[in-house]
Design a protein around this motif. Structure first.
Motif, PDB file in Angstrom:
ATOM      1  N   GLN A 140      14.841  37.302   8.754  1.00 26.72           N
ATOM      2  CA  GLN A 140      14.161  37.809   9.942  1.00 26.72           C
ATOM      3  C   GLN A 140      12.688  37.387   9.968  1.00 26.72           C
ATOM      4  O   GLN A 140      12.141  37.072  11.024  1.00 26.72           O
ATOM      5  CB  GLN A 140      14.278  39.322   9.989  1.00 26.72           C
ATOM      6  CG  GLN A 140      15.690  39.839  10.187  1.00 26.72           C
ATOM      7  CD  GLN A 140      15.790  41.336  10.012  1.00 26.72           C
ATOM      8  OE1 GLN A 140      14.814  42.066  10.152  1.00 26.72           O
ATOM      9  NE2 GLN A 140      16.990  41.814   9.670  1.00 26.72           N
ATOM     10  N   ALA A 141      12.071  37.353   8.799  1.00 27.83           N
ATOM     11  CA  ALA A 141      10.665  36.923   8.719  1.00 27.83           C
ATOM     12  C   ALA A 141      10.527  35.460   9.123  1.00 27.83           C
ATOM     13  O   ALA A 141       9.558  35.079   9.805  1.00 27.83           O
ATOM     14  CB  ALA A 141      10.135  37.138   7.304  1.00 27.83           C
ATOM     15  N   ALA A 144      12.526  33.857  11.185  1.00 28.62           N
ATOM     16  CA  ALA A 144      12.741  33.802  12.635  1.00 28.62           C
ATOM     17  C   ALA A 144      11.457  34.162  13.383  1.00 28.62           C
ATOM     18  O   ALA A 144      11.082  33.494  14.356  1.00 28.62           O
ATOM     19  CB  ALA A 144      13.870  34.747  13.032  1.00 28.62           C
ATOM     20  N   ARG A 145      10.772  35.191  12.923  1.00 27.10           N
ATOM     21  CA  ARG A 145       9.511  35.579  13.576  1.00 27.10           C
ATOM     22  C   ARG A 145       8.458  34.490  13.422  1.00 27.10           C
ATOM     23  O   ARG A 145       7.711  34.189  14.363  1.00 27.10           O
ATOM     24  CB  ARG A 145       9.000  36.893  12.983  1.00 27.10           C
ATOM     25  CG  ARG A 145       9.848  38.111  13.328  1.00 27.10           C
ATOM     26  CD  ARG A 145       9.121  39.397  12.968  1.00 27.10           C
ATOM     27  NE  ARG A 145       8.835  39.493  11.545  1.00 27.10           N
ATOM     28  CZ  ARG A 145       9.650  40.043  10.653  1.00 27.10           C
ATOM     29  NH1 ARG A 145      10.829  40.533  11.047  1.00 27.10           N
ATOM     30  NH2 ARG A 145       9.300  40.123   9.374  1.00 27.10           N
ATOM     31  N   ALA A 146       8.406  33.886  12.235  1.00 26.62           N
ATOM     32  CA  ALA A 146       7.432  32.818  12.006  1.00 26.62           C
ATOM     33  C   ALA A 146       7.714  31.612  12.890  1.00 26.62           C
ATOM     34  O   ALA A 146       6.783  30.984  13.420  1.00 26.62           O
ATOM     35  CB  ALA A 146       7.442  32.413  10.536  1.00 26.62           C
ATOM     36  N   GLU A 162       9.067  31.575  15.857  1.00 25.40           N
ATOM     37  CA  GLU A 162       8.626  31.878  17.219  1.00 25.40           C
ATOM     38  C   GLU A 162       7.104  31.838  17.322  1.00 25.40           C
ATOM     39  O   GLU A 162       6.544  31.270  18.272  1.00 25.40           O
ATOM     40  CB  GLU A 162       9.155  33.248  17.639  1.00 25.40           C
ATOM     41  CG  GLU A 162      10.667  33.300  17.814  1.00 25.40           C
ATOM     42  CD  GLU A 162      11.155  34.691  18.211  1.00 25.40           C
ATOM     43  OE1 GLU A 162      10.344  35.648  18.157  1.00 25.40           O
ATOM     44  OE2 GLU A 162      12.344  34.814  18.560  1.00 25.40           O
ATOM     45  N   ALA A 163       6.425  32.430  16.341  1.00 25.50           N
ATOM     46  CA  ALA A 163       4.967  32.482  16.380  1.00 25.50           C
ATOM     47  C   ALA A 163       4.337  31.103  16.307  1.00 25.50           C
ATOM     48  O   ALA A 163       3.302  30.840  16.942  1.00 25.50           O
ATOM     49  CB  ALA A 163       4.453  33.346  15.226  1.00 25.50           C
ATOM     50  N   GLY A 177      14.910  29.168  11.297  1.00 34.85           N
ATOM     51  CA  GLY A 177      14.524  30.232  12.211  1.00 34.85           C
ATOM     52  C   GLY A 177      15.499  30.379  13.364  1.00 34.85           C
ATOM     53  O   GLY A 177      15.867  31.498  13.753  1.00 34.85           O
ATOM     54  N   ALA A 229      15.762  33.162  15.970  1.00 33.54           N
ATOM     55  CA  ALA A 229      14.536  32.888  16.719  1.00 33.54           C
ATOM     56  C   ALA A 229      14.863  32.390  18.124  1.00 33.54           C
ATOM     57  O   ALA A 229      15.744  31.542  18.291  1.00 33.54           O
ATOM     58  CB  ALA A 229      13.685  31.851  15.984  1.00 33.54           C
TER      59      ALA A 229
END
Length: 274
Positions: free
Chosen positions: A140-141, A143-145, A147-148, A220, A225
């Protein structure tokens, strides 16, 4: 540590670049493939460490293990050949041409990509029990990275693209210093220390590395993501590759070549050739 002087390791840089540009395509691909796989496995390791401890800096401190391993094993990253191979053209080494340099870069890029994608597949299976359940905290981390580091830049338009490009320059300034770090000592311990320091710096400051991102974004997307391949390529991979090229070639390769190799005193130059 058995430290080598700048004049000594500057010559090693050019010699190493020559060996890479003249390497058989099969060996270039194998070494690049393994480098991409090992480096990106270290990304998964670093993200896991950061998630488990709640301290991103821990991820930066452990990530260099992948870079150290692949260099000690003689494998190649695109970021490294960006800095070393052009020096053979500057030095007019026999048999080293622009066409040969571009071919080397292309083969290393392909090898790194497929190595990274192999790690993506294996770690995806490992983290999701063969895609039978949702990813855990580390997935999950990532995936967030992902997107960011695409959509987060896209909202700024051209300024975001420029920011990613500059992050690529800063990254390979340090990463290619790590490549040189493997040459400034004749002992394994010395090499490890000299490689570890700049790699921890780049990862801790969240600069952009093209091979790391060959893992981060495909992984991701598999982890959920909400981005596309086009988002990854345009808002990250393309500017990062260009930035990595500029950083490695200008801030490390050319700088060390000009000031330490081309300006070496005659006595030093003669001793290095013997």
């Amino acid at each position: 540590m058995a430290y080598l002087t700048p004049n000594e390791f500057a010559k090693k840089m050019v010699d190493t670049g020559e060996s890479k540009i003249k390497m058989a395509p099969r060996d270039v691909l194998i070494r690049a493939y393994m480098a991409g796989a090992i480096l990106t496995l270290a990304v998964a390791f670093a993200v896991t460490a950061a998630v488990q401890t709640g301290l991103p800096i821990v991820g930066a401190l452990v990530f260099p293990v992948g870079f150290v391993l692949l260099n000690l094993l003689g494998f190649d990253l695109l970021t490294g050949v960006f800095a070393l191979v052009p020096l053979t053209l500057f030095d007019k080494r026999q048999g080293c041409t622009l066409k040969g340099m571009l071919k080397n870069w292309g083969l290393v890029l392909v090898g790194n990509l497929f190595g990274a994608l192999t790690t993506v597949l294996l770690m995806s299976i490992f983290w999701t029990f063969g895609f039978s359940q949702e990813p855990g905290a580390a997935g999950q981390a990532i995936a967030r990275a992902a997107e960011a580091r695409t959509l987060g830049f896209a909202v700024h338009g051209g300024a975001g693209w420029l920011t990613v490009f500059v992050a690529g320059i800063l990254c390979n300034w340090m990463v290619s210093v790590g490549v040189v770090g493997a040459m400034i000592s004749s002992t394994v311990g010395g090499k490890v220390i000299a490689m570890w320091l700049p790699i921890a710096l780049f990862f801790g400051l969240v600069f952009e590395h093209c091979v790391v991102n060959m893992f981060l974004f495909p992984m991701g997307m598999l982890m959920g993501a909400d981005i596309t391949i086009g988002d990854w390529l345009f808002w990250n991979e393309i500017p990062v590759v260009l930035g990595n090229l500029v950083g490695g070639l200008l801030l490390t390769g050319t700088a060390l070549y000009v000031t330490h190799y081309k300006t070496a005193p005659p006595t030093a130059a003669m001793s290095e050739q013997n």
